[in-house]
Design a protein around this motif. Structure first.
Motif, PDB file in Angstrom:
ATOM      1  N   ILE A 398       0.672  -1.059   0.057  1.00 37.08           N
ATOM      2  CA  ILE A 398       0.242   0.053  -0.062  1.00 37.08           C
ATOM      3  C   ILE A 398       0.927   1.313  -0.036  1.00 37.08           C
ATOM      4  O   ILE A 398       0.625   2.210  -0.847  1.00 37.08           O
ATOM      5  CB  ILE A 398      -0.935  -0.049   1.117  1.00 37.08           C
ATOM      6  N   GLN A 399       1.978   1.339   0.844  1.00 38.89           N
ATOM      7  CA  GLN A 399       2.768   2.419   0.813  1.00 38.89           C
ATOM      8  C   GLN A 399       3.674   2.577  -0.408  1.00 38.89           C
ATOM      9  O   GLN A 399       3.624   3.929  -0.790  1.00 38.89           O
ATOM     10  CB  GLN A 399       3.609   2.154   2.237  1.00 38.89           C
ATOM     11  N   VAL A 400       4.112   1.720  -0.736  1.00 42.05           N
ATOM     12  CA  VAL A 400       4.897   1.818  -2.193  1.00 42.05           C
ATOM     13  C   VAL A 400       4.057   2.349  -3.396  1.00 42.05           C
ATOM     14  O   VAL A 400       4.197   3.138  -3.977  1.00 42.05           O
ATOM     15  CB  VAL A 400       5.793   0.656  -2.432  1.00 42.05           C
ATOM     16  N   ASP A 401       2.941   1.763  -3.401  1.00 41.94           N
ATOM     17  CA  ASP A 401       1.797   2.187  -4.289  1.00 41.94           C
ATOM     18  C   ASP A 401       1.401   3.449  -4.389  1.00 41.94           C
ATOM     19  O   ASP A 401       1.445   4.006  -5.242  1.00 41.94           O
ATOM     20  CB  ASP A 401       0.697   1.335  -4.266  1.00 41.94           C
ATOM     21  N   GLU A 402       1.224   4.182  -3.125  1.00 41.06           N
ATOM     22  CA  GLU A 402       0.979   5.374  -3.108  1.00 41.06           C
ATOM     23  C   GLU A 402       2.244   6.341  -3.521  1.00 41.06           C
ATOM     24  O   GLU A 402       1.920   7.490  -3.816  1.00 41.06           O
ATOM     25  CB  GLU A 402       0.671   5.576  -1.352  1.00 41.06           C
TER      26      GLU A 402
END
Length: 553
Positions: A398-402
């Motif tokens: 989730i964090q890297v996708d953001e």
């Protein structure tokens, strides 16, 4: 009767001495240890082929082995129909080869033997070579400083500046171009002070050749000749003190080796470049040095350092091996360096834009890719096998996708890839379109890389052989399906984008196009055996992507 020479070298003409016409170095220049230069006019074009062949034949031993590696330097099978034997070489979970082996073993059910660390057969590399003395004696041999005909050199250098330098701007173009012009002056002398430049020059020529319209066999012959000269000149004593120019040379060699079936030459060249760069303090802020750098030198140090960081991550990603400089975010991003970085454009009130903006954005993107390699593929942790351990951190995804989404939202206007056709912002040389396209495919591949492990595990669970697994598994949750579908959509977009530009001037290096296509097509093929994924994307979309892949290849 005196034999008539078709072409005399420039040195013999200047001295009004008899030239025997031997190529690439005539007898007179060889005895005087002079640099031998032949200038070929349009009338003499028939002699060019023979001259090129003589260069290739005298550049021995060739830096490209006759028995090349079964794995190419982008981490994939080098043309073998079956999975290659990797013997004692390691290719980790992010590599295309490891992904292919996972597919063969887990989904297709084929048995893949992984060599045990107890049974590796290492070649006797520690034994001294019988050619060491001969290679040392040819260090400053005149043939190592021989030149291609001027019109070929100009052509290949022009291709280097327009196709390579605009993406990897870690050479100082003005000073390098001046040194290049000096090569053609009769007073130019080849000596120890010019060794590193000649290494870099030959590497730049070999890279430029990759974008030329020369026949493939001629490209291979010419690039092999250039790289053999670079190899003969690149001796260990140059590494004693090191220099920025030597780091630049190794970065050029790394880029060239990426196009070959020599993964370890690529890996080692990159590693040496990183260590030399650290030894020169390129990773340290300028204010920590007692003597301040002038603006041009300060900018060059930044560019070379970020060239090391980005290529280190790229090579580690493609080969699945630990990165040296991963996680580096301390050095300031590269900026402008005089007029050479600006090009005129249409569609902007400023009427010109900096070509270095692409490199700064590329550094930001590779920092995100570095996080993926560290946190998803665990490349810098101890691995006992070539595959990942199967653990997936949803928080990391989730964090890297953001981070990827924010990166795409903040790209400077000239590099935005979603501009309508005809593009409102463009330049006469097509540099911005090329930079925008390359940045786009790198972004799409980063998204594929991020979700590939989750996608693979979901498809393995969703395939016929995996349906017996518990429906309560985390792999069957809607979130994992969303990740798997996101991976497939990114792969489909990657195939479409590469296919759109692959035969145009806007495309990037062919070896990267092959790498991206190879990874994307494996995702598409696996999606075909997952009923839920295939239903989500549609059979027509799947067939279209497969046909596009065949068109690219």
């Amino acid at each position: 009767k005196r034999r008539k020479v078709a072409i005399a070298c420039e040195q013999c003409r200047t001295r009004k001495a008899r030239c025997d016409g031997s190529k690439p170095v005539c007898g007179s220049c060889s005895s005087r240890s002079d640099q031998c230069i032949y200038k070929i006019s349009a009338v003499d074009a028939t002699h060019t082929k023979g001259y090129v062949e003589s260069l290739a034949s005298t550049s021995s031993p060739s830096i490209l082995p006759t028995s090349s590696s079964p794995v190419d330097a982008m981490g994939g099978s080098a043309g073998s129909a079956d999975l290659p034997s990797i013997n004692n070489k390691f290719y980790g979970s992010s590599s295309a080869l490891s992904f292919t082996r996972q597919v063969y073993s887990s989904i297709l059910g084929k048995h893949i033997e992984t060599p045990s660390s107890n049974t590796l057969n290492f070649p006797p590399d520690h034994l001294p070579s019988t050619n060491d003395a001969a290679q040392s004696s040819c260090y400053l041999a005149p043939e190592n400083f021989s030149l291609l005909p001027r019109h070929l050199s100009d052509k290949f250098m022009s291709l280097y500046w327009s196709r390579v330098h605009v993406l990897y701007p870690f050479l100082h173009k003005a000073s390098f171009s001046q040194a290049y012009e000096d090569l053609w002056k009769p007073s130019s002398k080849a000596g120890p002070s010019s060794v590193v430049f000649h290494c870099a020059f030959n590497a730049a020529l070999a890279l430029g050749m990759q974008f030329s319209d020369c026949p493939i066999d001629e490209k291979e012959r010419l690039s092999s000749a250039c790289m053999a000269k670079a190899k003969n000149l690149l001796q260990l004593d140059l590494f004693e003190d090191g220099s920025i120019s030597l780091v630049q040379t190794l970065l050029l060699l790394t880029q060239y080796f990426q196009s070959t079936a020599s993964p370890n030459k690529c890996w080692i060249s990159m590693g040496v470049a990183c260590r030399l760069a650290q030894g020169l303090g390129l990773h340290i802020d300028e204010d920590r040095f007692s003597q301040p750098f002038d603006p041009a030198e300060r900018e060059l140090r930044r560019r070379v350092w970020h060239g090391c960081v980005t290529l280190d991550i790229a090579v580690s990603m493609t080969l699945g091996r630990p990165a040296m400089l991963i996680g580096d975010a301390g050095c300031l991003l590269p900026g402008q360096n005089g007029d050479e970085d600006w090009i005129p454009v249409q569609g902007l009130r400023a009427h010109k834009v900096s070509t270095i903006a692409f490199f700064a954005e590329a550094v930001k993107l590779y920092r995100i890719v570095g996080r993926i390699l560290l946190n998803v593929y665990k490349l810098n942790e101890h691995q006992t096998t070539e595959g990942s351990d199967g653990s997936i951190s949803f928080d990391v995804l989730i964090q890297v996708d953001e981070s990827l989404s924010q990166f795409a939202l903040n790209i400077p206007e000239p590099l935005v890839w979603s501009q309508p056709e005809p593009r409102p912002v463009h330049d006469a040389m097509g540099i911005l379109l090329r930079q925008s396209h390359v940045l786009h495919v790198r972004f799409l591949h980063a998204r594929v890389l991020l979700y590939r492990p989750a996608f693979f595990q979901y498809c393995r669970n969703d395939s016929i052989g995996g349906r017996a697994q518990s429906s309560t598994s985390l792999l069957s949750t809607p979130f994992v399906f969303h990740c798997a579908l996101g991976c497939v959509k990114a792969a489909l977009a990657l195939i479409e984008t590469v296919q759109e530009y692959t035969a145009t001037e806007a495309t990037g290096a062919w070896w990267y196009n092959m790498f991206y296509t190879r990874v994307a097509v494996m995702v598409v093929l696996i999606a075909g055996v997952s009923p839920s994924i295939l239903d989500a994307i549609g059979k027509g979309t799947w067939d279209g992507a497969w046909n596009d892949c065949k068109t690219i290849l």
